[in-house]
Structure formats: C-alpha cells, structure tokens
Enzyme design. Structure first.
Site, PDB file in Angstrom:
ATOM      1  N   SER A  40       1.384  -1.372   0.532  1.00 39.47           N
ATOM      2  CA  SER A  40      -0.181  -0.096  -0.411  1.00 39.47           C
ATOM      3  C   SER A  40       0.768   1.186  -0.285  1.00 39.47           C
ATOM      4  O   SER A  40       1.498   1.430  -0.670  1.00 39.47           O
ATOM      5  CB  SER A  40      -0.463   0.132   1.550  1.00 39.47           C
ATOM      6  OG  SER A  40      -1.722   1.039   1.344  1.00 39.47           O
ATOM      7  N   HIS A  67      -2.539  -1.133  -3.270  1.00 37.24           N
ATOM      8  CA  HIS A  67      -3.836  -0.757  -2.846  1.00 37.24           C
ATOM      9  C   HIS A  67      -3.687   1.318  -4.287  1.00 37.24           C
ATOM     10  O   HIS A  67      -2.340   1.855  -3.918  1.00 37.24           O
ATOM     11  CB  HIS A  67      -3.886  -0.417  -0.941  1.00 37.24           C
ATOM     12  CG  HIS A  67      -3.628  -0.998  -0.748  1.00 37.24           C
ATOM     13  ND1 HIS A  67      -4.604  -1.030   0.603  1.00 37.24           N
ATOM     14  CD2 HIS A  67      -3.639  -3.014  -1.267  1.00 37.24           C
ATOM     15  CE1 HIS A  67      -5.010  -2.869   0.926  1.00 37.24           C
ATOM     16  NE2 HIS A  67      -4.277  -3.343   0.039  1.00 37.24           N
ATOM     17  N   ASP A 159      -3.318  -5.551   5.177  1.00 33.49           N
ATOM     18  CA  ASP A 159      -3.833  -5.843   4.604  1.00 33.49           C
ATOM     19  C   ASP A 159      -3.385  -7.220   4.235  1.00 33.49           C
ATOM     20  O   ASP A 159      -1.584  -7.429   4.123  1.00 33.49           O
ATOM     21  CB  ASP A 159      -4.445  -5.443   3.714  1.00 33.49           C
ATOM     22  CG  ASP A 159      -5.296  -6.332   2.265  1.00 33.49           C
ATOM     23  OD1 ASP A 159      -5.261  -6.849   2.406  1.00 33.49           O
ATOM     24  OD2 ASP A 159      -4.669  -5.556   1.127  1.00 33.49           O
TER      25      ASP A 159
END
Length: 536
Positions: A40, A67, A159
């Site tokens: 991310s 992401h 995540d």
C-alpha cells in the site's frame, strides 16, 4: 482509462477469503511458483527495490497487489518496466500467468488466481475496508499449494496478514519487509505479529532469498513422500523426527497423513537451507525450539467465523430444532467442537444457537471445544480477534455478540464465552465426551491418516445421543463408517447417528509427555469445570 471487464461468475461472495479448503488444494503439482506481493502506501518504492535485485530467470511469476486510487489511471506498469527486463503486464480479466513475468493489479478491482488464470471483479469493502491482499493470497494458496509465496511490503493497514496463514497452511513461504526499511510499517508489522512470516528482510534481501528459494528442491520437483522405516537398530530420519515431536510436544504424528507431514517438514528444511532429512533430524536433536516450531507448523489450519455460511443455516434448519427439544437443567444441550483451532468455529456455533433460540427460555448449554495445539487453545480461550479476522461477521452480530476493544480488536461477549469450555485434547489418545447432541469436526479428518480416521469415527458415534448429529468439513465423510451415520445434508456433510446393535469399546491413556503436563496446569480451571459436568 478503460474500465476492466469482469467475469460474471466471479462475484465477491464466491471468492471471499478463508472459506476455501486449503488442504485439498493443488492436488496436482503446480507447474511453477507464483509470488503474491501486497503493498500500500510506500509500497511502490519497496517493490521497485525488490524487482531491481531479482534475476530475470527464477522460473517464478510475480503478482503485485497494490492499493490504488480507484479513479486514476495506473502508471505502475510503466514505472516498474524501468526496474526489470522481465515483461510487466497490467492484468486483464482471464489473463494466464506465465513464469518470469510481472503482473500488476488494475485500479478499482479485486483479483484472484484460479487454475493459473487471473480473474478480476469489482473491489468491495469488507465492513469499511478493502482487503485485496488477503483475497489474492488465499486464492494463491488454493491454486499453487506449496509453490505459493507471499510478500507483504510497506503499507498503512493490516491487509495480507490473514492470507499469509492460508499460504503457510498450504506449505508455502512468506516474507515481510522489515520495519527499518518500510516507509509505512503497519502492514508488514501486522503480518509479522501473526507469527506466520518466515523471513523479515529489506526488499533487496527478499529478492535474494527468493532467488535462492527458486532453486530449492521443494520447488524444482515433486515432493518425495517419506515413510517411517521399521528398524529399531537404525531408525530413519523421519522416525527420529517423529520421536522428538512425541517426546517434546507430546503428540504422536505417525498417524497423520504423510503428505501433510512431508510438506511441513520440507518447508522447515528450506528455512535452514538443509536438503537432507538426516541433517534436519540432527538439527532438531540439538534445538528443542525448532521441534516446537515444527509442531506448531504441522498443526496450522485455516479457519474463520461462519466458514461456509450456508452450513450454519443448515444447522438452524436441520439440527437445532431436534437437539433443543425436551431440554432442562438436568438435560442440557451438549455440543463438542473437535479440532476447534483458534475458536471461530466454536463461537460461530454458539452464536447461531442463541439466534435460533431467540426469545425462548434458554436451556443450559455446554459447548466443549478441544484442540491438540496449546497455542491455538490459548487464543480461543481469550476470544479476542483482529479486525481482519472479523470479515465474515455481520455488523448486527458484531454489535450483539462482541465488544470492541481499544485498538480495534473484538472480544467475544461474556454471554457467549461462558457457554464454552476449552481444553487441550488428542483425538487419538484422550477420552472423548459423551451424551452429546452435536459433534462438529470440520476440516480435521483431512489431516489424519487412515488408521487414525478409523479410530476417530467410532468415537464420534459413541459420543452422540441416539438423536445426535455429526458435522464434518465439505471435503470429508464417514468413509468406511457410513453405516454408523445417516446423511442429513450431503453438501454440508451433516449426519444423524444411526443406532447399532453393539457399542464400540475404547482404550485411552492420559498423556505423559512434558508439554502436556505443563499445559495441564494452565487448563486447570476449565478442566475442573469439565470434571464437574456429568457425562463429560
């Protein structure tokens, strides 16, 4: 930017994480390894560093789950193409994965792997969060088995940490970026905190380990199945390993499936760069901590709340109406969850039972939850779960049955926790419970060898009341003992007990091994509670 086209059958529900049978995955040898990389904020720099140090001929494919802003064209393909001579592809739905290539997720999508093909669907929030890394890692474990590899790089959320466990359960390898080099360390730190990360390294060192791992016998050829050789004078390396596990961990794994043991042992050997089983056995002789680590790895299973949601609806419809009839203080509802792991299955059943009973006067409920792993039993007892472990728990259930803790975790409420008694138990040697209305043993038999399965199934039959039920995992069945049970639901493997002319007899001995004795002290309070319950 052109909007990605999605497969019609690829709805979010059909690819939800943690609803898949990891142990039954990749029954045929996967043709080559695939590395899933979740990142991310700050992840682009980390991935560029990793890619720069990777050889272009590892035989692996690399899939980046970054992401991305949903409404902006991604420049990842162009940027990463400058860092490697491998082809870099922005994924299109239905794209087949090839070795020595890089694949990048498009914006505003969720991506999974199925039969070597990347499938896209519209991304969706799971109770306010996007978890594309978890979804991809779980599908990667299913598709590649022990040739699945997961890497978690810089990012500002958790995540990927849930999917790492699926990779480990399938026998794959896991990496996380070290805190010192990650611009945003929440994502890799959360992964490391799960205990499911094998290597914590800077990106360039991850590249180095991946290159080394690509030449490992674990990846370059099919796993050779090892068997215990009967020779007391000269015990085999595997026999030595099993003896050490039995001595230190108190569990006899000789009756577990050879393929499962083989995968776990060889994965540990890779960590220490050992290619010979004799060398690993010798290493274990002098490292009790590694024996315990191997023990925990053999026991790693994937579970989740309300796994196979429809199965719990079937309990409400087909089982609970029968087992709640004519109950009283002297005849409580009694349920045994065998192989309960970290407790999600136990609490899911308890919650469904309370929902079924609704406003009625609730009879006494006793739910016995057992597992062979002391670490998992400890987690189950605590009843505390991280946000990403709650993805299959609806907001209504969260509000009613859980308490939000400081830091964002959830704790099961007292009303549910007090229904459940947790204890360490070895199905193969410890006495069972009796007078039960329901036995739930899901996704445990798939790890047991045939001789142990033959022992366990009559135990379940013996433990049940005449009107009791048995629920197994979707890949399991009573097998040769189908004459003891009548099928109630074929898809979700719910069975009713059949009455037989004779009851089987069993012989059990209490464990005398060091770890078992230590754990017994920790379990004193709940063990005493079990002893006070008639018929336990």
């Amino acid at each position: 930017m052109t909007s990605p086209q999605f497969s019609q059958e690829n709805t979010p529900e059909s690819i939800a994480p943690a609803t898949l049978d990891i142990e039954q995955s990749a029954k045929t040898e996967a043709p080559f390894p695939i590395v899933g990389i979740a990142a991310s904020a700050g992840g682009l720099e980390a991935f560029t560093g990793l890619l720069t140090h990777l050889p272009i001929d590892t035989g692996m494919a690399f899939v980046l789950i970054q992401h991305l802003a949903p409404d902006h064209k991604s420049l990842l393909r162009e940027i990463l193409s400058r860092s490697t001579q491998m082809p870099v592809n922005e994924v299109q739905d239905g794209m087949a994965v090839e070795p020595n290539q890089v694949y990048v997720i498009p914006p505003n999508t969720k991506m999974v792997l199925s039969k070597g093909v990347l499938q896209l669907s519209p991304r969706e929030k799971l109770y306010g969060k996007y978890m594309p890394g978890d979804a991809f890692f779980t599908s990667l474990a299913i598709d590649r088995g022990h040739k699945a590899i997961a890497v978690v790089l810089s990012g500002g959320d958790g995540d990927g940490s849930l999917g790492l466990k699926a990779i480990k359960a399938a026998g794959g390898m896991t990496f996380a970026q070290c805190q010192d080099t990650a611009k945003f360390d929440s994502m890799p730190n959360t992964a490391v905190a799960t205990g499911n990360v094998d290597f914590v390294l800077p990106p360039e060192k991850i590249a180095e380990e991946l290159a080394n791992y690509s030449r490992s016998p674990l990846l370059t050829g099919p796993l050779p199945l090892t068997k215990v050789e009967e020779s007391p004078e000269q015990p085999s390396a595997l026999a030595t390993i099993l003896a050490l596990l039995k001595s230190i961990a108190g569990v006899d794994f000789s009756q577990y499936k050879a393929a499962t043991l083989n995968r776990r042992i060889q994965r540990r050997m890779v960590l220490y760069k050992l290619e010979n089983l004799d060398d690993y056995a010798e290493y274990l002789r002098h490292n009790s901590a590694e024996v315990k680590a191997l023990y925990e790895e053999i026991l790693i299973h994937v579970t989740s709340f309300f796994r196979d949601t429809e199965a719990f609806q079937k309990l409400k419809k087909l089982v609970f109406p029968t087992i709640t009839q004519n109950k009283s203080a002297n005849a409580p509802i009694r349920i045994w969850v065998a192989g309960c792991s970290t407790g999600e299955e136990v609490y899911s059943i308890a919650i469904c039972l309370l929902e079924f009973l609704g406003d009625r006067v609730i009879p006494p409920i006793q739910i016995f939850a057992t597992d062979i792993g002391e670490a998992t039993i400890g987690k189950a007892r605590s009843g505390v779960y991280l946000e990403n472990q709650m993805v299959d728990v609806s907001p209504e259930r969260r509000n009613r049955f859980f308490i939000l803790q400081e830091g964002g975790s959830y704790k099961i409420c007292k009303a549910v926790r007090e229904l459940c008694v947790f204890a360490r138990q070895d199905l193969g040697s410890d006495p069972p419970f009796s007078n039960l209305d329901l036995v739930s043993c899901r996704n445990v038999l798939i790890y047991l060898g045939e001789s142990l399965q033959k022992k366990v199934m009559p135990i379940f039959h013996y433990s049940l009341n005449p009107t009791g039920f048995l629920m197994l995992g979707t890949s399991e069945s009573p097998g040769k003992f189908s004459y003891l049970f009548k099928s109630v639901d074929r898809k979700y493997k719910i069975y009713a007990k059949k009455l037989t002319a004779t009851r089987p007899t069993f012989s059990f001995t209490a464990s005398s091994y060091p770890v078992a004795k230590t754990v017994q002290k920790q379990e004193m309070n709940e063990e005493n509670l079990i002893q006070q319950i008639p018929g336990s």
